[in-house]
Design an enzyme around this catalytic site. Structure first.
Site, PDB file in Angstrom:
ATOM      1  N   GLY A 133       0.776  -1.236   0.000  1.00  0.00           N
ATOM      2  CA  GLY A 133       0.000   0.000   0.000  1.00  0.00           C
ATOM      3  C   GLY A 133       0.806   1.284   0.000  1.00  0.00           C
ATOM      4  N   GLN A 134       2.129   1.189  -0.008  1.00  0.00           N
ATOM      5  CA  GLN A 134       2.901   2.432   0.062  1.00  0.00           C
ATOM      6  C   GLN A 134       2.696   3.246  -1.215  1.00  0.00           C
ATOM      7  OE1 GLN A 134       7.073   0.320  -0.437  1.00  0.00           O
ATOM      8  NE2 GLN A 134       7.404   2.534  -0.447  1.00  0.00           N
ATOM      9  N   ARG A 135       2.795   4.554  -1.064  1.00  0.00           N
ATOM     10  CA  ARG A 135       2.477   5.463  -2.163  1.00  0.00           C
ATOM     11  C   ARG A 135       3.224   5.096  -3.448  1.00  0.00           C
ATOM     12  NH1 ARG A 135       0.058  10.270  -2.428  1.00  0.00           N
ATOM     13  NH2 ARG A 135      -0.150  10.507  -0.179  1.00  0.00           N
TER      14      ARG A 135
END
Lengths: 225, 299
Positions: A101-103
């Site tokens: 889910g990291q940008r």
């Protein structure tokens, strides 16, 4: 783990007593998504269901995945790339895709949209500072053509934390009631304690079975809106 | 099936008769033969460990769980039970002592590592915060951190504005490993970081580091690292030996990743598994020694 009580998926022990009931925030929508599951289920004898887990980093997607697969959750590290697990359960094969889910890797999310039966969006209910960010990401997902009509299950995760917002509050601050193009549901849960997780998967499965058996005519399953 | 029966018969009866026969013939016990027959290292210690654990004698079985400071006494007791005369085999005592330090040390190392892993990173803990800032300074000596919560953390491969949520199941163990690598192999760490920040072949340095800490941890937990430590530490393995192993993994994984040229970071788990298998294959070799040897002129 599907043998827990099927009823009452919207009630949850951690749910704070709020003046309005949770159902106040739900709006009845077209049952298109479920029908599409039905069609697919009828075509494939092995009844494969593709679940896509998305959400911001640290929302608890991998913990949820491991919990679904009944694996140890004590050594989890941030996800680089994705994890996939197949969970076999009463004639269903759930293929669960957990995407980091990291940008930096959110642009890759779209590579996993195809053939998704149910989109599970996970939110850290205790991280109020990022409600806006997660709301924006969700809004973008709902715009995606490849996810059009795909039923949406929102996990208001981390309800075991004292600082967690109740699911109803979360639904309100994320303006979930504006979702009108698909069936959706918000579910309070704690991936760490597994509370709210199993019940929900069960309901998911029950839905599919009911739909498959043509029970849909008896009315929409109460949990989906 | 036959194999199982044979194994049962062998370990329950034949092994003891054979040992007894050889002892009558040569006048030495199995431990003596192991200590004199193999050079110090994984083969000797592994065989000694097996011999001790499957012994009928309580003294011998208990030896592998004895405290470090009681080991010398324990060796004396074993020699008494086994009737080993120091005059006849002067090297035995020292050799067995080292084997026992390695065997018991492995268990105590796991306990220390587990304690660090369970220690959750806390922003209220000044030592934790200081260590996090130290990591930044070691990796980015020319760039100042603008504030404690900042997007800059992404430059060394954390996920968001605050690294504290990234340590997760590895706790302080993950941070300590990252700092250890940057502090003791500064050049190498910065070189790895520069690879990680490659626009196409890149990966998240810190996150992958924490992931490799998990790899080191689970290898240790499963006992797979025993031969490595038996070969590289002639005594009790300490925490820093574990950190050293992490440095090896961090450096070697980067080399592997760069050489493989994966399509994108989304392939990470697939390559991680491939790398994991390579490491496990190395660990099958009784001569294994997983130590970081930087190739010169590469920086």
């Amino acid at each position: 783990f599907f043998t827990t009580q099927p009823e009452n998926t919207c009630r949850f022990p951690y749910e704070r007593s709020s003046s309005k009931s949770l159902s106040h925030y739900f709006y009845l929508i077209h049952p298109q998504g479920l029908l599409s599951i039905l069609r697919r289920l009828k075509q494939s004898p092995e009844q494969e269901v593709r679940l896509l887990l998305l959400g911001l980093d640290n929302s608890g997607k991998t913990t949820l995945l491991k919990q679904l697969a009944a694996e140890d959750i004590s050594h989890i590290t941030p996800t680089q790339g994705f994890n996939i697990k197949s969970v076999q359960s009463s004639g269903f094969k759930l293929n669960v895709w957990d995407i980091g889910g990291q940008r930096k890797i959110r642009p890759y999310w779209r590579n996993y949209f195809e053939n998704t039966d149910v989109l599970i969006y996970v939110i850290d209910s205790s991280d109020r500072k990022r409600f806006e960010e997660t709301s924006l990401e969700l809004a973008e997902l709902l715009e995606e053509e490849k996810l059009a009509g795909v039923p949406l299950l929102i996990f208001a995760n981390k309800q075991d934390l004292m600082t967690a917002s109740p699911a109803s509050e979360l639904a309100e601050s994320l303006n979930l009631h504006t979702i009108r193009d698909r069936m959706w549901q918000v579910q309070a849960c704690s991936a760490v304690t597994a509370e709210g997780v199993q019940v929900n998967t069960h309901s998911l499965q029950t839905q599919s079975v009911n739909t498959q058996l043509g029970l849909r005519q008896g009315g929409l399953p109460t949990e989906w809106y | 099936m036959l194999g199982y029966i044979w194994q049962y018969v062998y370990t329950s009866f034949l092994r003891y008769w054979l040992k007894w026969l050889i002892k009558q013939a040569t006048g030495t016990c199995e431990l003596q033969r192991i200590c004199s027959g193999y050079k110090p290292g994984a083969t000797r210690t592994t065989k000694a460990e097996y011999s001790l654990r499957s012994s009928k004698s309580k003294v011998l079985r208990g030896a592998v769980e004895t405290d470090k400071d009681k080991l010398e006494q324990c060796v004396d007791q074993i020699m008494k039970v086994k009737n080993v005369k120091p005059q006849k085999d002067p090297l035995f005592k020292g050799s067995l002592h080292i084997c026992l330090l390695q065997i018991t040390g492995h268990s105590s190392l796991y306990v220390s590592v587990e304690d660090l892993r369970k220690e959750v990173f806390s922003s209220d803990n000044q030592a934790h915060e200081a260590m996090l800032l130290k990591l930044w300074d070691l990796l980015m000596p020319t760039v100042k951190l603008e504030s404690r919560i900042t997007k800059q953390w992404g430059d060394i491969g954390f996920q968001g504005d605050d690294p504290k949520t990234d340590f997760r199941g590895m706790g302080m163990l993950g941070l300590i490993n990252l700092v250890f690598f940057s502090e003791n192999y500064t050049e190498e760490a910065r070189q790895v970081l520069s690879h990680a920040n490659h626009p196409k072949l890149g990966y998240s340095y810190a996150i992958v580091g924490i992931n490799l800490t998990e790899m080191a941890y689970s290898l240790l937990k499963s006992g797979a690292l025993k031969p490595h430590f038996y070969n590289t530490v002639q005594g009790t393995p300490e925490l820093q030996d574990f950190h050293q192993l992490y440095c090896y993994l961090a450096y070697e994984f980067d080399k592997f990743w760069v050489a493989e040229e994966p399509e994108s970071i989304m392939e990470f788990n697939q390559y991680r598994e491939k790398f994991h298998n390579i490491v496990k294959t190395h660990l099958q070799d009784p001569e294994v020694s997983l130590t970081l040897t930087a190739s010169s002129g590469n920086n």
